[in-house]
Design a protein around this motif. Structure first.
Motif, PDB file in Angstrom:
ATOM      1  N   CYS A   1       0.325   3.042   5.597  1.00 41.10           N
ATOM      2  CA  CYS A   1       0.163   2.256   4.375  1.00 41.10           C
ATOM      3  C   CYS A   1       1.362   1.334   4.159  1.00 41.10           C
ATOM      4  N   ALA A   2       2.553   1.842   4.467  1.00 42.99           N
ATOM      5  CA  ALA A   2       3.767   1.042   4.291  1.00 42.99           C
ATOM      6  C   ALA A   2       3.767  -0.165   5.209  1.00 42.99           C
ATOM      7  N   VAL A   3       3.355   0.031   6.470  1.00 45.91           N
ATOM      8  CA  VAL A   3       3.302  -1.076   7.418  1.00 45.91           C
ATOM      9  C   VAL A   3       2.340  -2.154   6.920  1.00 45.91           C
TER      10      VAL A   3
ATOM     11  N   ASP B   1      -9.320  -9.203  16.355  1.00 45.28           N
ATOM     12  CA  ASP B   1      -8.017  -8.908  15.756  1.00 45.28           C
ATOM     13  C   ASP B   1      -7.583  -7.562  16.318  1.00 45.28           C
ATOM     14  N   VAL B   2      -6.737  -7.606  17.347  1.00 44.52           N
ATOM     15  CA  VAL B   2      -6.368  -6.404  18.096  1.00 44.52           C
ATOM     16  C   VAL B   2      -5.104  -5.790  17.496  1.00 44.52           C
ATOM     17  N   GLY B   3      -5.152  -4.477  17.277  1.00 39.23           N
ATOM     18  CA  GLY B   3      -4.063  -3.827  16.560  1.00 39.23           C
ATOM     19  C   GLY B   3      -4.116  -4.183  15.091  1.00 39.23           C
ATOM     20  N   CYS B   4      -5.330  -4.186  14.536  1.00 38.47           N
ATOM     21  CA  CYS B   4      -5.549  -4.711  13.177  1.00 38.47           C
ATOM     22  C   CYS B   4      -4.991  -3.826  12.079  1.00 38.47           C
ATOM     23  N   GLY B   5      -4.652  -2.566  12.389  1.00 40.26           N
ATOM     24  CA  GLY B   5      -4.136  -1.690  11.354  1.00 40.26           C
ATOM     25  C   GLY B   5      -5.103  -1.535  10.203  1.00 40.26           C
ATOM     26  N   HIS B   6      -4.636  -1.756   8.990  1.00 42.50           N
ATOM     27  CA  HIS B   6      -5.481  -1.620   7.802  1.00 42.50           C
ATOM     28  C   HIS B   6      -6.343  -2.848   7.530  1.00 42.50           C
TER      29      HIS B   6
ATOM     30  N   VAL C   1      16.480   2.818  -3.093  1.00 44.72           N
ATOM     31  CA  VAL C   1      15.128   2.866  -2.544  1.00 44.72           C
ATOM     32  C   VAL C   1      14.214   3.752  -3.385  1.00 44.72           C
ATOM     33  N   ALA C   2      14.676   4.962  -3.675  1.00 48.73           N
ATOM     34  CA  ALA C   2      13.835   5.890  -4.432  1.00 48.73           C
ATOM     35  C   ALA C   2      13.553   5.359  -5.840  1.00 48.73           C
ATOM     36  N   LEU C   3      14.564   4.745  -6.463  1.00 43.62           N
ATOM     37  CA  LEU C   3      14.376   4.259  -7.830  1.00 43.62           C
ATOM     38  C   LEU C   3      13.439   3.063  -7.880  1.00 43.62           C
ATOM     39  N   VAL C   4      13.521   2.204  -6.878  1.00 44.51           N
ATOM     40  CA  VAL C   4      12.596   1.074  -6.820  1.00 44.51           C
ATOM     41  C   VAL C   4      11.166   1.574  -6.662  1.00 44.51           C
ATOM     42  N   ARG C   5      10.976   2.569  -5.822  1.00 39.01           N
ATOM     43  CA  ARG C   5       9.619   3.089  -5.601  1.00 39.01           C
ATOM     44  C   ARG C   5       9.089   3.797  -6.862  1.00 39.01           C
ATOM     45  N   ILE C   6       9.979   4.423  -7.622  1.00 38.71           N
ATOM     46  CA  ILE C   6       9.564   4.999  -8.909  1.00 38.71           C
ATOM     47  C   ILE C   6       9.107   3.888  -9.849  1.00 38.71           C
ATOM     48  N   GLY C   7       9.886   2.818  -9.920  1.00 37.87           N
ATOM     49  CA  GLY C   7       9.519   1.697 -10.780  1.00 37.87           C
ATOM     50  C   GLY C   7       8.196   1.084 -10.387  1.00 37.87           C
TER      51      GLY C   7
ATOM     52  N   GLY D   1       6.611  -3.285   0.017  1.00 38.95           N
ATOM     53  CA  GLY D   1       6.267  -2.610   1.264  1.00 38.95           C
ATOM     54  C   GLY D   1       7.495  -2.282   2.095  1.00 38.95           C
ATOM     55  N   ALA D   2       8.525  -3.106   2.018  1.00 35.00           N
ATOM     56  CA  ALA D   2       9.758  -2.830   2.751  1.00 35.00           C
ATOM     57  C   ALA D   2      10.446  -1.581   2.211  1.00 35.00           C
ATOM     58  N   PHE D   3      10.416  -1.397   0.894  1.00 34.29           N
ATOM     59  CA  PHE D   3      11.001  -0.186   0.321  1.00 34.29           C
ATOM     60  C   PHE D   3      10.211   1.047   0.747  1.00 34.29           C
ATOM     61  N   ASP D   4       8.889   0.901   0.859  1.00 36.37           N
ATOM     62  CA  ASP D   4       8.078   2.006   1.372  1.00 36.37           C
ATOM     63  C   ASP D   4       8.471   2.339   2.805  1.00 36.37           C
ATOM     64  N   LEU D   5       8.722   1.308   3.615  1.00 34.10           N
ATOM     65  CA  LEU D   5       9.108   1.531   5.005  1.00 34.10           C
ATOM     66  C   LEU D   5      10.459   2.228   5.115  1.00 34.10           C
ATOM     67  N   MET D   6      11.381   1.913   4.212  1.00 28.71           N
ATOM     68  CA  MET D   6      12.673   2.578   4.253  1.00 28.71           C
ATOM     69  C   MET D   6      12.517   4.093   4.047  1.00 28.71           C
ATOM     70  N   THR D   7      11.606   4.458   3.155  1.00 24.54           N
ATOM     71  CA  THR D   7      11.340   5.881   2.930  1.00 24.54           C
ATOM     72  C   THR D   7      10.760   6.513   4.182  1.00 24.54           C
ATOM     73  N   TRP D   8       9.801   5.838   4.804  1.00 24.71           N
ATOM     74  CA  TRP D   8       9.200   6.370   6.017  1.00 24.71           C
ATOM     75  C   TRP D   8      10.242   6.569   7.111  1.00 24.71           C
ATOM     76  N   MET D   9      11.168   5.621   7.278  1.00 21.66           N
ATOM     77  CA  MET D   9      12.168   5.753   8.334  1.00 21.66           C
ATOM     78  C   MET D   9      13.046   6.986   8.119  1.00 21.66           C
ATOM     79  N   THR D  10      13.385   7.245   6.869  1.00 21.92           N
ATOM     80  CA  THR D  10      14.175   8.441   6.571  1.00 21.92           C
ATOM     81  C   THR D  10      13.381   9.702   6.898  1.00 21.92           C
ATOM     82  N   GLU D  11      12.107   9.716   6.547  1.00 23.47           N
ATOM     83  CA  GLU D  11      11.275  10.893   6.806  1.00 23.47           C
ATOM     84  C   GLU D  11      11.045  11.107   8.296  1.00 23.47           C
ATOM     85  N   SER D  12      11.134  10.058   9.105  1.00 31.09           N
ATOM     86  CA  SER D  12      10.879  10.165  10.543  1.00 31.09           C
ATOM     87  C   SER D  12      12.135  10.478  11.347  1.00 31.09           C
ATOM     88  N   LYS D  13      13.250  10.639  10.670  1.00 31.95           N
ATOM     89  CA  LYS D  13      14.525  10.817  11.369  1.00 31.95           C
ATOM     90  C   LYS D  13      14.505  11.972  12.356  1.00 31.95           C
TER      91      LYS D  13
END
Length: 351
Positions: free
Chosen positions: A140-142, A177-182, A24-30, A104-116
């Motif tokens: 942003c990840a979502v 558009d309800v719950g439109c996020g970004h 995950v971290a290496l993909v996000r670096i790339g 974006g999925a790799f970004d979400l994986m990072t967020w899940m770890t940070e929210s543990k």
């Protein structure tokens, strides 16, 4: 007794899982350094060539490329000592408008770890974690995670699957558009149907700011506006279409939200509900897609719902039967599955 064959098979699964987690971290670096896009645009390159093109240290570049080749994210030719991005991998890592772009999925994986720690703290109590309390990268990840699916399906497939909605949009309709996020879904619809008016609602102020910025960036400020409001409190009425994109299951009171949508629609209006694909029984969701959705639901969807009034906590794998119960509780009599993808079901509800 331990079955050695089953044990070895499970260890193989664990090695694959740990390899993915370590990636995950290496993909996000790339991604951050533009390495995937550089390889995609320029073709096969040696360590030195890519390091020079990207402006990074060769030693780090060699180690990163070696990992990517070991992961089958890149190919490697020993004869030329060049690394390349196959076209299939480019769809996942380099082409942002691809239907299977997964950065974006790799970004979400990072967020899940940070929210543990936040989520672990409420496991004993059954409390919630408000949406706004998550780390800043979460929002942003979502948005980045969902955008490829919306970009490739919303205008071309999902809206045409609804009964008579495209015709209304082409003539000029009023849409929420309800719950439109970004705001990616709002912007996509506004660009496709310039005669219609679109209002994006979200209860998260920073997301509304990002949505307004996206509307300006894409030139749709004339027929869009964004407001801070919950799904039970937005004030406008007489909508031809109300859309919920991957958010009904996150709400504390989804039945209450359904009732509010019902009274905000025109008599011949439609409610489009995009939800994660799921079967009605647990055993139907024991697959790779369900695995990811259950993880995201544990870390984000359920804690978010439990932090709100009622706290229904549908979860990201509620299934169509449970969703229909919520929708009809809000006063809708006609509910059908209009379309689907491997990742989403598209429901249409009418009064």
């Amino acid at each position: 007794m331990v079955d050695d064959a089953k044990l070895h098979q499970f260890i193989g699964q664990m090695l694959s899982d740990l390899g993915g987690a370590a990636s995950v971290a290496l993909v996000r670096i790339g991604d951050a350094l533009g390495l995937y896009k550089t390889l995609h645009e320029r073709g096969p390159m040696t360590v030195g060539e890519l390091a020079a093109a990207a402006g990074v240290n060769q030693r780090y570049m060699r180690e990163w490329l070696s990992h990517q080749a070991a992961s089958n994210y890149l190919s490697y030719d020993p004869a030329t000592q060049k690394f390349a991005m196959p076209p299939e991998q480019a769809m996942v890592f380099a082409i942002e408008d691809s239907p299977v772009y997964m950065m974006g999925a790799f970004d979400l994986m990072t967020w899940m770890t940070e929210s543990k720690d936040q989520v672990q703290a409420v496991f004993p109590t059954g409390g919630g974690v408000p949406w706004s309390d998550h780390t800043s990268c979460f929002f942003c990840a979502v948005a980045r995670f969902f955008r490829p699916g919306y970009h490739n399906n919303l205008v071309n497939n999902w809206l045409p699957a609804l009964d008579g909605v495209v015709e209304k949009l082409e003539r000029g309709a009023k849409v929420a558009d309800v719950g439109c996020g970004h705001g990616w879904s709002t912007v996509l619809m506004a660009k496709a149907f310039p005669k219609s008016q679109f209002i994006g609602y979200d209860f998260h102020p920073s997301s509304i700011e990002a949505a307004a910025a996206h509307a300006r960036e894409h030139g749709v400020t004339v027929n869009t506006r964004f407001e801070i409001a919950t799904a039970k409190e937005y004030r406008e009425k007489n909508f031809d279409l109300v859309a919920f994109f991957d958010c009904l299951h996150d709400m504390g009171d989804p039945a209450g939200a359904a009732a509010h949508v019902r009274q905000s629609l025109k008599p011949d209006g439609s409610w489009m509900i995009i939800e994660p694909m799921a079967g009605d029984k647990l055993e139907e969701n024991l697959n790779p897609v369900g695995r990811i959705y259950y993880a995201g639901s544990t870390m984000g969807c359920v804690p978010t719902s439990l932090s709100q009034e009622v706290g229904t906590a549908l979860g990201a794998q509620a299934g169509e039967k449970r969703l229909r119960e919520v929708i009809t509780a809000g006063g809708f009599r006609n509910v059908r599955r209009a379309a689907e993808t491997p990742f989403n079901m598209i429901l249409e509800a009418r009064p």
